[in-house]
Design a protein around this motif. Structure first.
Motif, PDB file in Angstrom:
ATOM      1  N   ALA A  23       0.838  -1.195   0.000  1.00 19.23           N
ATOM      2  CA  ALA A  23       0.000   0.000   0.000  1.00 19.23           C
ATOM      3  C   ALA A  23       0.873   1.245   0.000  1.00 19.23           C
ATOM      4  N   VAL A  24       0.259   2.367  -0.310  1.00 16.95           N
ATOM      5  CA  VAL A  24       0.923   3.656  -0.170  1.00 16.95           C
ATOM      6  C   VAL A  24       1.206   3.898   1.303  1.00 16.95           C
ATOM      7  N   VAL A  25       2.435   4.230   1.625  1.00 11.15           N
ATOM      8  CA  VAL A  25       2.807   4.520   3.012  1.00 11.15           C
ATOM      9  C   VAL A  25       2.706   6.014   3.287  1.00 11.15           C
ATOM     10  N   MET A  26       3.317   6.802   2.414  1.00 16.01           N
ATOM     11  CA  MET A  26       3.284   8.249   2.582  1.00 16.01           C
ATOM     12  C   MET A  26       3.763   8.901   1.296  1.00 16.01           C
ATOM     13  N   GLY A  27       3.646  10.201   1.214  1.00 16.13           N
ATOM     14  CA  GLY A  27       4.157  10.960   0.086  1.00 16.13           C
ATOM     15  C   GLY A  27       4.335  12.403   0.500  1.00 16.13           C
ATOM     16  N   GLU A  28       4.990  13.158  -0.358  1.00 14.37           N
ATOM     17  CA  GLU A  28       5.211  14.573  -0.046  1.00 14.37           C
ATOM     18  C   GLU A  28       5.448  15.340  -1.342  1.00 14.37           C
ATOM     19  N   LEU A  29       4.879  16.514  -1.408  1.00 14.67           N
ATOM     20  CA  LEU A  29       5.180  17.458  -2.479  1.00 14.67           C
ATOM     21  C   LEU A  29       6.258  18.381  -1.939  1.00 14.67           C
ATOM     22  N   THR A  30       7.393  18.438  -2.627  1.00 14.14           N
ATOM     23  CA  THR A  30       8.548  19.138  -2.064  1.00 14.14           C
ATOM     24  C   THR A  30       8.975  20.374  -2.838  1.00 14.14           C
ATOM     25  N   GLY A  31       8.453  20.562  -4.062  1.00 18.66           N
ATOM     26  CA  GLY A  31       8.879  21.716  -4.841  1.00 18.66           C
ATOM     27  C   GLY A  31       8.049  21.907  -6.089  1.00 18.66           C
ATOM     28  N   GLY A  32       8.389  22.950  -6.840  1.00 17.26           N
ATOM     29  CA  GLY A  32       7.660  23.265  -8.054  1.00 17.26           C
ATOM     30  C   GLY A  32       6.568  24.289  -7.808  1.00 17.26           C
ATOM     31  N   SER A  33       5.986  24.797  -8.890  1.00 20.22           N
ATOM     32  CA  SER A  33       4.950  25.827  -8.763  1.00 20.22           C
ATOM     33  C   SER A  33       3.703  25.312  -8.057  1.00 20.22           C
ATOM     34  N   ALA A  34       3.405  24.015  -8.188  1.00 16.93           N
ATOM     35  CA  ALA A  34       2.253  23.454  -7.471  1.00 16.93           C
ATOM     36  C   ALA A  34       2.464  23.548  -5.963  1.00 16.93           C
ATOM     37  N   PHE A  35       3.678  23.231  -5.516  1.00 23.26           N
ATOM     38  CA  PHE A  35       4.010  23.320  -4.094  1.00 23.26           C
ATOM     39  C   PHE A  35       3.918  24.766  -3.606  1.00 23.26           C
ATOM     40  N   ARG A  36       4.447  25.689  -4.394  1.00 17.85           N
ATOM     41  CA  ARG A  36       4.424  27.096  -3.992  1.00 17.85           C
ATOM     42  C   ARG A  36       3.002  27.658  -3.954  1.00 17.85           C
ATOM     43  N   ASN A  37       2.099  27.004  -4.654  1.00 24.53           N
ATOM     44  CA  ASN A  37       0.708  27.457  -4.650  1.00 24.53           C
ATOM     45  C   ASN A  37      -0.191  26.595  -3.759  1.00 24.53           C
ATOM     46  N   GLY A  38       0.410  25.980  -2.754  1.00 21.55           N
ATOM     47  CA  GLY A  38      -0.363  25.295  -1.723  1.00 21.55           C
ATOM     48  C   GLY A  38      -0.619  23.827  -1.949  1.00 21.55           C
ATOM     49  N   GLY A  39      -0.011  23.236  -2.967  1.00 19.26           N
ATOM     50  CA  GLY A  39      -0.222  21.820  -3.221  1.00 19.26           C
ATOM     51  C   GLY A  39       0.413  20.940  -2.162  1.00 19.26           C
ATOM     52  N   VAL A  40      -0.219  19.790  -1.908  1.00 18.47           N
ATOM     53  CA  VAL A  40       0.279  18.811  -0.940  1.00 18.47           C
ATOM     54  C   VAL A  40       0.119  17.417  -1.552  1.00 18.47           C
ATOM     55  N   PHE A  41       0.663  16.417  -0.884  1.00 22.28           N
ATOM     56  CA  PHE A  41       0.394  15.039  -1.284  1.00 22.28           C
ATOM     57  C   PHE A  41      -0.935  14.605  -0.685  1.00 22.28           C
ATOM     58  N   GLU A  42      -1.735  13.883  -1.459  1.00 22.11           N
ATOM     59  CA  GLU A  42      -3.027  13.404  -0.968  1.00 22.11           C
ATOM     60  C   GLU A  42      -3.260  11.969  -1.436  1.00 22.11           C
ATOM     61  N   GLU A  43      -3.445  11.059  -0.476  1.00 18.94           N
ATOM     62  CA  GLU A  43      -3.815   9.684  -0.808  1.00 18.94           C
ATOM     63  C   GLU A  43      -5.334   9.589  -0.905  1.00 18.94           C
ATOM     64  N   LEU A  44      -5.825   9.017  -1.982  1.00 21.20           N
ATOM     65  CA  LEU A  44      -7.255   8.927  -2.231  1.00 21.20           C
ATOM     66  C   LEU A  44      -7.778   7.525  -1.941  1.00 21.20           C
ATOM     67  N   ASN A  45      -9.066   7.468  -1.644  1.00 21.83           N
ATOM     68  CA  ASN A  45      -9.797   6.201  -1.534  1.00 21.83           C
ATOM     69  C   ASN A  45     -11.023   6.338  -2.420  1.00 21.83           C
ATOM     70  N   PRO A  46     -10.867   6.113  -3.731  1.00 25.83           N
ATOM     71  CA  PRO A  46     -11.940   6.443  -4.681  1.00 25.83           C
ATOM     72  C   PRO A  46     -13.227   5.681  -4.417  1.00 25.83           C
ATOM     73  N   GLY A  47     -14.334   6.419  -4.466  1.00 25.77           N
ATOM     74  CA  GLY A  47     -15.637   5.814  -4.339  1.00 25.77           C
ATOM     75  C   GLY A  47     -16.225   5.504  -5.707  1.00 25.77           C
ATOM     76  N   PRO A  48     -17.417   4.923  -5.745  1.00 25.85           N
ATOM     77  CA  PRO A  48     -18.051   4.594  -7.021  1.00 25.85           C
ATOM     78  C   PRO A  48     -18.232   5.838  -7.891  1.00 25.85           C
ATOM     79  N   GLY A  49     -17.944   5.693  -9.173  1.00 24.47           N
ATOM     80  CA  GLY A  49     -18.118   6.794 -10.107  1.00 24.47           C
ATOM     81  C   GLY A  49     -16.945   7.753 -10.189  1.00 24.47           C
ATOM     82  N   PHE A  50     -15.867   7.472  -9.457  1.00 22.90           N
ATOM     83  CA  PHE A  50     -14.691   8.344  -9.494  1.00 22.90           C
ATOM     84  C   PHE A  50     -14.057   8.280 -10.882  1.00 22.90           C
TER      85      PHE A  50
END
Length: 211
Positions: A23-50
């Motif tokens: 399984a996914v243990v962890m993650g991190e966003l560490t740089g780039g314009s996405a990081f500078r604009n508030g981006g983070v790592f997010e683990e999803l648990n997709p529901g039906p219709g995702f």
């Protein structure tokens, strides 16, 4: 008795290993314009219709979710031979407009391969993807020339530059082999021998008292 207890623990660990999944243990966003604009790592648990694959998230986050576990590949893919037992995970970056995301995702078993282009991704959606997820398949699905990734054991490091439709990879990690029926029988027999030896040891113990 310590030797018998150690044998029991070892046998128990074999049962655990055979049924484990990665399984996914962890993650991190560490740089780039996405990081500078508030981006983070997010683990999803997709529901039906995702849905994923064509500007569905429009987020600065780096996403990942677990897919099918303990699957034998039906054909060679991503440098892995048919029959290889894998666990599957989806990692993607789907920003609104052009963004860059640098970061990593860790799994609890080693990475065997990464699928990065439309053909291998679409051909494994049914086998390795989640049945409740709608995997869209645009022409630019996967990674492009300016995207980079590297693997170090159980970690994938990413450097994605994405706009439309986003960057998507399927990460295949090592799945523990499930013991054959004969192996299960041997382990169960081993538990019986351990139990019998402990019972005999208790019967041989005598109590001495002094008047």
């Amino acid at each position: 008795m310590r030797k018998f207890l150690m044998a029991a623990v070892a046998a128990g660990s074999l049962f655990t290993a055979g049924s484990a999944s990665a399984a996914v243990v962890m993650g991190e966003l560490t740089g780039g314009s996405a990081f500078r604009n508030g981006g983070v790592f997010e683990e999803l648990n997709p529901g039906p219709g995702f849905s994923v694959g064509r500007n569905n998230q429009q987020s600065n986050n780096l996403f990942a979710f677990n897919e099918q576990q303990g699957v034998a590949l039906t054909a060679a893919v991503g440098g892995l031979a048919a029959g290889t037992l894998v666990n599957s995970h989806y990692v993607f970056f789907d920003p609104a407009g052009g963004r860059r995301a640098r970061g990593y995702v860790d799994f609890d078993s080693d990475i065997l391969g990464v699928l990065t282009t439309r053909g291998p991704l679409s051909s494994t959606d049914t086998l390795l993807g989640l049945s409740n997820v709608n995997y869209l398949n645009p022409g630019a699905r996967g990674l492009e020339g300016n995207d980079r990734f590297s693997i170090a054991g159980n970690r994938i490091n990413v450097d994605f530059r994405a706009s439309s439709p986003g960057d998507f990879v399927r990460v295949l990690t090592a799945a523990p082999a499930v013991p054959e029926p004969a192996t299960w029988a041997m382990m169960i027999g081993g538990f019986g021998l351990v139990g019998g030896a402990l019972r005999r040891r208790r019967k041989m113990t005598t109590k001495v008292s002094y008047a």
